[in-house]
Design an enzyme around this catalytic site. Structure first.
Site, short mmCIF file in Angstrom:
data_model
loop_
_atom_site.label_atom_id
_atom_site.label_comp_id
_atom_site.label_asym_id
_atom_site.label_seq_id
_atom_site.Cartn_x
_atom_site.Cartn_y
_atom_site.Cartn_z
N ASP A 25 0.87 -1.16 0.00
CA ASP A 25 0.00 0.00 0.00
C ASP A 25 0.91 1.22 0.00
O ASP A 25 1.51 1.56 1.02
CB ASP A 25 -0.90 0.00 1.24
N LYS A 86 2.72 11.21 -3.40
CA LYS A 86 1.70 10.55 -4.23
C LYS A 86 0.82 11.58 -4.94
O LYS A 86 0.30 11.32 -6.02
CB LYS A 86 0.85 9.65 -3.33
N GLU A 182 -7.63 0.23 -5.00
CA GLU A 182 -7.74 0.22 -3.55
C GLU A 182 -9.13 -0.20 -3.05
O GLU A 182 -9.22 -0.93 -2.06
CB GLU A 182 -7.33 1.59 -2.99
N ASP A 208 -13.34 5.70 0.50
CA ASP A 208 -11.91 5.68 0.80
C ASP A 208 -11.35 7.10 0.78
O ASP A 208 -11.13 7.68 -0.28
CB ASP A 208 -11.18 4.80 -0.22
#
Length: 349
Positions: A25, A86, A182, A208
């Site tokens: 992850d 990210k 994800e 999420d």
């Protein structure tokens, strides 16, 4: 327990060969690595028994530090301490509109590079540094070389962002078996595929909200198979943005127009700590240079409402795309560190 089997062309091996795959992850604020041992998933720890690796890289001319060791430099050397990389992956400089302390170089229509004490570093190179740390952790923990990796990415990542993730993995020496969305990973992790009544189709919402990205997906589990009915999200919306909204509020309270990079870093850290503290308490104190501010829950909710409204509008759109009503949803699964906030749970509820 059913395990996800992944086979890639040209990668079959003789039965006696011991091959190890890991799952990663690669998160905006934290990352981790896991594998399957004796049929059971296991999150791997570092030499201090920690499972999380803060997604932070600090550069000096001669030394690069990572994770917890790099964290203190967020306050003392923010220009050379890259956090939330990210959010820069696969994005052009023109797309990056949020405040940050970095010096970015490159063309407006290309992914920028960070100007650091160690020279120019691209988001791909910085992400590769984090992935290499996770690979090293896995090999040290398992005492075997890693042969492949499954890496989770936001479902809303476009192809440029996915390719940047693949490039970072390759640079870290990882053979990418698959990029797994994800929300799908979350559904499996929460055991939604293990529901006892398989004769009835079930619809699930995966909400999420991580450190820097937001995904909402509607999955239908039918006869042992997950089908993605609809997905949506935002690749620049998450806990980082909640922190920035608190900073904006604090600046207004203190009648401050601008902050230096070092001052801004102090404000961001204080905002994040207050946000997390409010999960279990009614009020939080922000220590901001020579000032103190008290933030209570109602004020916090009003501050971040604009961000929560964005996630709710995405949820409504995805429901429309899936042609479903709320009463057709079996469960909502909350994923991502930002969903630990009571305010986020309240909004989703």
């Amino acid at each position: 327990m059913a395990l996800l089997q992944i086979a890639e062309p040209g990668q079959s091996t003789a039965p006696h060969q011991h091959r190890i795959a890991i799952g990663i992850d690669l998160g905006t604020t934290h990352s981790l690595v896991a594998t399957v041992l004796s049929g059971k998933p296991k999150v791997l720890q570092d030499d201090k028994d920690r499972v999380l690796l803060p997604s932070i890289v600090h550069y000096t001319k001669d030394l690069t530090t990572f994770g917890y060791e790099a964290k203190p430099f967020m306050l003392t050397d923010p220009k050379n301490t890259v956090v939330s990389v990210k959010r820069f992956m696969g994005r052009s400089q023109a797309d990056i509109k949020f405040q940050h302390p970095y010096t970015l170089v490159g063309a407006e229509n290309e992914m920028p590079a960070f100007e650091t004490a160690a020279g120019r570093k691209t988001p791909v190179e910085i992400s590769a540094e984090i992935l290499k740390q996770l690979k090293d952790r896995a090999e040290a923990s398992l005492n075997n070389p890693v042969n492949g990796a499954v890496i989770t990415v936001p479902a809303y990542f476009d192809e440029a962002q996915r390719q940047a993730t693949r490039d970072a993995a390759q640079l870290a020496g990882l053979n990418v078996l698959r990029l797994l969305n994800e929300p799908t990973a979350a559904a499996v992790a929460y055991g939604l595929d293990q529901e006892t009544n398989l004769s009835t189709d079930r619809n699930y919402v995966i909400y999420d909200l991580g450190g820097g990205t937001f995904d909402v997906s509607i999955l239908r589990f039918s006869q042992g198979v997950f089908e993605v009915l609809a997905t949506g999200g935002h690749t620049a919306l998450g806990g980082d943005d909640l922190d920035r909204l608190i900073v904006k509020w604090a600046k207004k309270q203190l009648n401050i127009d601008t902050l230096s990079d070092e001052e801004y870093a102090v404000f961001v850290v204080a905002a994040r700590q207050a946000k997390e503290y409010l999960t279990d308490h009614d009020t939080a104190e922000l220590k901001l240079l020579d000032d103190r501010l008290t933030l209570d829950r109602p004020t916090f909710e009003s501050i971040i409402q604009v961000a929560l409204d964005k996630t709710m509008s995405v949820c409504k759109r995805v429901l429309r795309d899936a042609k479903l009503n709320l009463d057709e949803i079996e469960h909502v699964v909350l994923v991502g560190g930002s969903t630990r906030s009571y305010a986020v749970k309240k909004a989703v509820r």
